[in-house]
Design a protein around this motif. Structure first.
Motif, PDB file in Angstrom:
ATOM      1  N   VAL A   1      30.641  59.532 -86.448  1.00  0.00           N
ATOM      2  CA  VAL A   1      29.620  60.462 -86.953  1.00  0.00           C
ATOM      3  C   VAL A   1      29.468  61.655 -86.012  1.00  0.00           C
ATOM      4  O   VAL A   1      29.308  62.792 -86.457  1.00  0.00           O
ATOM      5  N   LYS A   2      29.568  61.414 -84.717  1.00  0.00           N
ATOM      6  CA  LYS A   2      29.434  62.491 -83.728  1.00  0.00           C
ATOM      7  C   LYS A   2      30.580  63.504 -83.848  1.00  0.00           C
ATOM      8  O   LYS A   2      30.357  64.711 -83.770  1.00  0.00           O
TER       9      LYS A   2
ATOM     10  N   LYS B   1      32.725  76.184 -85.320  1.00  0.00           N
ATOM     11  CA  LYS B   1      31.698  76.394 -84.305  1.00  0.00           C
ATOM     12  C   LYS B   1      30.988  75.067 -84.068  1.00  0.00           C
ATOM     13  O   LYS B   1      30.708  74.338 -85.015  1.00  0.00           O
ATOM     14  N   ILE B   2      30.704  74.783 -82.807  1.00  0.00           N
ATOM     15  CA  ILE B   2      29.887  73.621 -82.464  1.00  0.00           C
ATOM     16  C   ILE B   2      28.479  74.131 -82.202  1.00  0.00           C
ATOM     17  O   ILE B   2      28.275  75.050 -81.404  1.00  0.00           O
ATOM     18  N   VAL B   3      27.511  73.541 -82.889  1.00  0.00           N
ATOM     19  CA  VAL B   3      26.106  73.904 -82.742  1.00  0.00           C
ATOM     20  C   VAL B   3      25.323  72.625 -82.481  1.00  0.00           C
ATOM     21  O   VAL B   3      25.371  71.686 -83.284  1.00  0.00           O
ATOM     22  N   GLU B   4      24.649  72.588 -81.350  1.00  0.00           N
ATOM     23  CA  GLU B   4      23.842  71.427 -80.959  1.00  0.00           C
ATOM     24  C   GLU B   4      24.627  70.120 -81.104  1.00  0.00           C
ATOM     25  O   GLU B   4      24.134  69.132 -81.644  1.00  0.00           O
TER      26      GLU B   4
ATOM     27  N   LYS C   1      32.037  84.631 -90.665  1.00  0.00           N
ATOM     28  CA  LYS C   1      31.235  85.784 -90.208  1.00  0.00           C
ATOM     29  C   LYS C   1      29.896  85.808 -90.930  1.00  0.00           C
ATOM     30  O   LYS C   1      28.855  86.045 -90.310  1.00  0.00           O
ATOM     31  N   ALA C   2      29.910  85.561 -92.238  1.00  0.00           N
ATOM     32  CA  ALA C   2      28.663  85.514 -93.011  1.00  0.00           C
ATOM     33  C   ALA C   2      27.799  84.340 -92.549  1.00  0.00           C
ATOM     34  O   ALA C   2      26.578  84.476 -92.387  1.00  0.00           O
ATOM     35  N   TRP C   3      28.422  83.189 -92.298  1.00  0.00           N
ATOM     36  CA  TRP C   3      27.694  82.008 -91.856  1.00  0.00           C
ATOM     37  C   TRP C   3      27.042  82.251 -90.487  1.00  0.00           C
ATOM     38  O   TRP C   3      25.909  81.839 -90.247  1.00  0.00           O
ATOM     39  N   LEU C   4      27.737  82.967 -89.623  1.00  0.00           N
ATOM     40  CA  LEU C   4      27.231  83.216 -88.268  1.00  0.00           C
ATOM     41  C   LEU C   4      26.032  84.169 -88.235  1.00  0.00           C
ATOM     42  O   LEU C   4      25.301  84.206 -87.249  1.00  0.00           O
ATOM     43  N   ARG C   5      25.812  84.914 -89.314  1.00  0.00           N
ATOM     44  CA  ARG C   5      24.668  85.839 -89.350  1.00  0.00           C
ATOM     45  C   ARG C   5      23.330  85.110 -89.300  1.00  0.00           C
ATOM     46  O   ARG C   5      22.329  85.684 -88.867  1.00  0.00           O
ATOM     47  N   ASP C   6      23.300  83.859 -89.775  1.00  0.00           N
ATOM     48  CA  ASP C   6      22.066  83.075 -89.751  1.00  0.00           C
ATOM     49  C   ASP C   6      22.413  81.593 -89.650  1.00  0.00           C
ATOM     50  O   ASP C   6      22.199  80.824 -90.583  1.00  0.00           O
ATOM     51  N   VAL C   7      22.949  81.204 -88.521  1.00  0.00           N
ATOM     52  CA  VAL C   7      23.394  79.826 -88.334  1.00  0.00           C
ATOM     53  C   VAL C   7      22.250  78.827 -88.564  1.00  0.00           C
ATOM     54  O   VAL C   7      22.408  77.902 -89.372  1.00  0.00           O
ATOM     55  N   PRO C   8      21.091  78.993 -87.919  1.00  0.00           N
ATOM     56  CA  PRO C   8      20.028  77.997 -88.143  1.00  0.00           C
ATOM     57  C   PRO C   8      19.586  77.923 -89.612  1.00  0.00           C
ATOM     58  O   PRO C   8      19.402  76.823 -90.145  1.00  0.00           O
TER      59      PRO C   8
END
Length: 161
Positions: free
Chosen positions: A84-85, A112-115, A128-135
Motif C-alpha cells: 500500500v505504501k 510526484k511523491i506527495v506526503e 502540469k495541470a495537476w501541479l497547479r493545485d496538488v492539494p
C-alpha cells in the motif's frame, strides 16, 4: 460434429476463459493486457532512487492481480513488506484523471511523491495541470476514487465524461 465433441469444446473454452479472467488485474488496478503495472517501472525506485527506473523480469511481485517489476530483490522485498505504501495512488491510474472522475493510463515519467504517496499522471502536460493545485486535486481524487475504483474506464467516461 458429435454432441460429445461439442460439449468438450465448450468445456475447454470455459476453462480457458475463466482461468484468463482469474488472472486479470483487478478493476481498481491499472495494468496493460499482460497485467503489467506502470509499464514495468519499479514503483519502489521512485522512493529510493528519486526517479523512474524500469524494473526487471527477474524481480516481480503481484498486487491486485497486477504484476510489478523491480530493479532489485531489495526493492521487491520493500514492496512486499508494504504494498500500500509503494503502489501508486488511485490504482495506478492518472491522479488528474481521477480528480476529473475518469480513469486514464499513465506515463511513468510524469510522477510526484506527495506526503509519502506516489502519484502518476497521463503525461507531462496533464501533470502540469495537476501541479497547479496538488492539494485540491488530491482531495477531489480521493473523494472520487471510492466510486471510480469499481468502474471500467469506459463506465467512468459514460458517467463523468
Amino acid at each position: 460434429m458429435q454432441v460429445s465433441t461439442f460439449i468438450k469444446h465448450i468445456a475447454v473454452a470455459s476453462v480457458l476463459f475463466s482461468s484468463a479472467a482469474a488472472f486479470a488485474a483487478d478493476i481498481d488496478s491499472n495494468a496493460d493486457a499482460n497485467d503489467l503495472a506502470i509499464q514495468g517501472y519499479d514503483t519502489v525506485a521512485y522512493f529510493t532512487m528519486g526517479k523512474p527506473v524500469l524494473g526487471s523480469t527477474e524481480f516481480t511481485s503481484n498486487y491486485k492481480n497486477a504484476t510489478f517489476r523491480f530493479v532489485s530483490e531489495q526493492n521487491r522485498n520493500l514492496f512486499n513488506k508494504d504494498k500500500v505504501k509503494y503502489a501508486p495512488q488511485f490504482g495506478n491510474f492518472c491522479a488528474m484523471g481521477t480528480a476529473m472522475g475518469l480513469k486514464f493510463d499513465v506515463d511513468p515519467t510524469a510522477w510526484k511523491i506527495v506526503e509519502g504517496k506516489l502519484y502518476l499522471n497521463l503525461n507531462k502536460d496533464v501533470q502540469k495541470a495537476w501541479l497547479r493545485d496538488v492539494p485540491g486535486n488530491i482531495k477531489t481524487a480521493e473523494q472520487n476514487w471510492p466510486t471510480l475504483k469499481d468502474l471500467t474506464a469506459d463506465q467512468a467516461k459514460a458517467l463523468n465524461g
